[in-house]
Design an enzyme around this catalytic site. Sequence first.
Site, PDB file in Angstrom:
ATOM      1  N   TYR A   5       0.848  -1.184   0.000  1.00  0.00           N
ATOM      2  CA  TYR A   5       0.000   0.000   0.000  1.00  0.00           C
ATOM      3  C   TYR A   5       0.885   1.235   0.000  1.00  0.00           C
ATOM      4  CZ  TYR A   5      -3.999  -2.903   1.049  1.00  0.00           C
ATOM      5  OH  TYR A   5      -4.992  -3.842   0.986  1.00  0.00           O
ATOM      6  N   GLU A 116      23.169  14.496  30.480  1.00  0.00           N
ATOM      7  CA  GLU A 116      23.037  14.557  31.936  1.00  0.00           C
ATOM      8  C   GLU A 116      21.616  14.128  32.277  1.00  0.00           C
ATOM      9  OE1 GLU A 116      23.347  18.127  35.300  1.00  0.00           O
ATOM     10  OE2 GLU A 116      23.991  18.516  33.248  1.00  0.00           O
TER      11      GLU A 116
END
Length: 157
Positions: A5, A116
Amino acid sequence: MKKKYIYDYPRPAVTVDIVIVTREKKPRVLLIRRKHEPFAGMWAIPGGFVEMPETLEAAARRELFEETRVRTSKLEQLQTFGDPGRDPRGRVISVVYLAQVDPRKLKPRAADDAAEVGWHDIHRPPPLAFDHSDILACARARLKEKFTTKAQRAQRK
Protein backbone atom coordinates in the site's frame (compact mmCIF):
# COMPACT_ATOMS: atom_id res chain seq x y z
CA MET A 1 2.66 -11.10 -5.67
CA LYS A 2 1.23 -9.03 -2.85
CA LYS A 3 1.06 -5.28 -3.55
CA LYS A 4 2.32 -2.77 -1.02
CA TYR A 5 0.00 0.00 0.00
CA ILE A 6 1.27 3.44 -0.89
CA TYR A 7 -0.49 6.48 0.45
CA ASP A 8 -0.65 9.86 -1.27
CA TYR A 9 -0.20 11.87 1.92
CA PRO A 10 2.91 12.56 4.00
CA ARG A 11 3.60 10.41 7.04
CA PRO A 12 4.45 12.03 10.36
CA ALA A 13 7.07 10.56 12.66
CA VAL A 14 5.94 9.11 15.99
CA THR A 15 7.78 9.52 19.27
CA VAL A 16 7.17 8.58 22.89
CA ASP A 17 7.95 10.73 25.93
CA ILE A 18 8.02 9.40 29.47
CA VAL A 19 7.22 11.59 32.48
CA ILE A 20 8.75 9.95 35.56
CA VAL A 21 7.55 11.53 38.82
CA THR A 22 8.59 10.68 42.36
CA ARG A 23 6.12 9.55 45.00
CA GLU A 24 7.13 12.16 47.58
CA LYS A 25 5.54 15.01 49.51
CA LYS A 26 7.28 17.40 47.09
CA PRO A 27 7.30 15.44 43.80
CA ARG A 28 10.19 15.69 41.40
CA VAL A 29 10.39 14.87 37.71
CA LEU A 30 13.25 13.07 35.96
CA LEU A 31 14.70 15.12 33.10
CA ILE A 32 17.58 14.68 30.69
CA ARG A 33 19.88 17.34 29.29
CA ARG A 34 19.89 16.89 25.51
CA LYS A 35 23.22 15.97 23.96
CA HIS A 36 22.23 16.72 20.34
CA GLU A 37 20.27 19.25 18.32
CA PRO A 38 17.59 20.30 18.26
CA PHE A 39 17.74 21.97 21.66
CA ALA A 40 21.21 20.64 22.55
CA GLY A 41 22.03 21.49 26.16
CA MET A 42 18.40 22.03 27.19
CA TRP A 43 16.48 19.90 29.65
CA ALA A 44 13.78 17.60 28.28
CA ILE A 45 11.51 14.74 29.21
CA PRO A 46 13.14 11.42 28.24
CA GLY A 47 11.88 10.00 24.97
CA GLY A 48 12.53 9.34 21.33
CA PHE A 49 11.38 7.84 18.06
CA VAL A 50 9.28 4.69 17.83
CA GLU A 51 10.88 1.95 15.75
CA MET A 52 8.70 0.22 13.15
CA PRO A 53 8.44 -3.24 14.77
CA GLU A 54 7.75 -2.11 18.36
CA THR A 55 4.62 -1.20 20.27
CA LEU A 56 4.28 2.28 21.74
CA GLU A 57 4.78 1.04 25.29
CA ALA A 58 7.81 -1.03 24.28
CA ALA A 59 9.29 2.08 22.64
CA ALA A 60 8.63 4.10 25.82
CA ARG A 61 10.36 1.50 27.99
CA ARG A 62 13.30 1.26 25.57
CA GLU A 63 13.79 5.02 25.30
CA LEU A 64 13.52 5.51 29.06
CA PHE A 65 16.16 2.86 29.68
CA GLU A 66 18.44 4.00 26.84
CA GLU A 67 18.53 7.60 28.08
CA THR A 68 18.36 7.18 31.87
CA ARG A 69 19.03 3.50 32.69
CA VAL A 70 15.69 3.52 34.54
CA ARG A 71 13.09 0.76 34.34
CA THR A 72 9.59 1.02 35.78
CA SER A 73 6.85 -1.55 36.06
CA LYS A 74 3.81 0.68 35.54
CA LEU A 75 3.39 3.11 32.65
CA GLU A 76 0.13 4.95 32.09
CA GLN A 77 -0.62 6.54 28.74
CA LEU A 78 -1.11 10.22 29.54
CA GLN A 79 -1.96 12.01 26.30
CA THR A 80 -0.95 12.44 22.67
CA PHE A 81 0.68 15.69 21.57
CA GLY A 82 0.64 16.56 17.90
CA ASP A 83 0.74 20.29 17.24
CA PRO A 84 2.38 20.71 13.82
CA GLY A 85 5.17 22.99 15.09
CA ARG A 86 6.10 21.02 18.22
CA ASP A 87 9.34 19.66 16.73
CA PRO A 88 11.63 21.63 14.38
CA ARG A 89 12.69 18.40 12.61
CA GLY A 90 9.27 18.01 11.01
CA ARG A 91 5.79 16.66 11.71
CA VAL A 92 6.18 14.61 14.89
CA ILE A 93 3.39 13.17 17.01
CA SER A 94 4.29 12.09 20.54
CA VAL A 95 2.47 9.60 22.74
CA VAL A 96 3.27 10.50 26.34
CA TYR A 97 3.44 8.08 29.25
CA LEU A 98 3.42 8.79 32.99
CA ALA A 99 4.86 6.77 35.86
CA GLN A 100 5.20 7.40 39.57
CA VAL A 101 8.27 5.90 41.21
CA ASP A 102 10.10 5.56 44.51
CA PRO A 103 13.32 7.51 43.85
CA ARG A 104 15.22 5.52 46.50
CA LYS A 105 14.89 2.44 44.29
CA LEU A 106 16.38 4.12 41.19
CA LYS A 107 19.86 5.19 40.17
CA PRO A 108 19.34 7.19 36.98
CA ARG A 109 22.38 7.92 34.86
CA ALA A 110 22.77 9.65 31.53
CA ALA A 111 23.22 7.45 28.48
CA ASP A 112 22.60 7.49 24.71
CA ASP A 113 21.24 10.94 23.70
CA ALA A 114 21.37 12.32 27.26
CA ALA A 115 24.35 14.40 28.37
CA GLU A 116 23.04 14.56 31.94
CA VAL A 117 20.09 13.28 33.95
CA GLY A 118 18.58 14.75 37.08
CA TRP A 119 15.57 15.14 39.35
CA HIS A 120 13.85 18.53 39.25
CA ASP A 121 10.99 20.17 41.15
CA ILE A 122 7.87 19.25 39.17
CA HIS A 123 6.40 22.73 39.79
CA ARG A 124 9.58 24.69 38.96
CA PRO A 125 11.49 22.84 36.26
CA PRO A 126 14.24 24.51 34.23
CA PRO A 127 13.30 25.78 30.74
CA LEU A 128 12.32 22.73 28.68
CA ALA A 129 12.87 21.73 25.03
CA PHE A 130 10.09 21.20 22.47
CA ASP A 131 6.60 21.45 24.03
CA HIS A 132 7.72 19.63 27.15
CA SER A 133 6.47 22.38 29.51
CA ASP A 134 2.96 21.69 28.11
CA ILE A 135 3.48 17.95 28.60
CA LEU A 136 4.63 18.49 32.18
CA ALA A 137 1.60 20.71 32.88
CA CYS A 138 -0.64 17.91 31.62
CA ALA A 139 1.15 15.41 33.90
CA ARG A 140 0.75 17.72 36.90
CA ALA A 141 -2.97 18.02 36.18
CA ARG A 142 -3.36 14.22 35.94
CA LEU A 143 -1.47 13.72 39.21
CA LYS A 144 -3.61 16.37 40.95
CA GLU A 145 -6.76 14.67 39.64
CA LYS A 146 -5.54 11.29 40.92
CA PHE A 147 -4.67 12.75 44.34
CA THR A 148 -8.05 14.49 44.61
CA THR A 149 -9.94 11.32 43.64
CA LYS A 150 -7.94 9.25 46.12
CA ALA A 151 -8.61 11.79 48.92
CA GLN A 152 -12.34 11.83 48.11
CA ARG A 153 -12.50 8.03 48.27
CA ALA A 154 -10.70 8.07 51.62
CA GLN A 155 -13.22 10.60 53.01
CA ARG A 156 -16.15 8.35 52.05
CA LYS A 157 -14.79 5.40 54.05
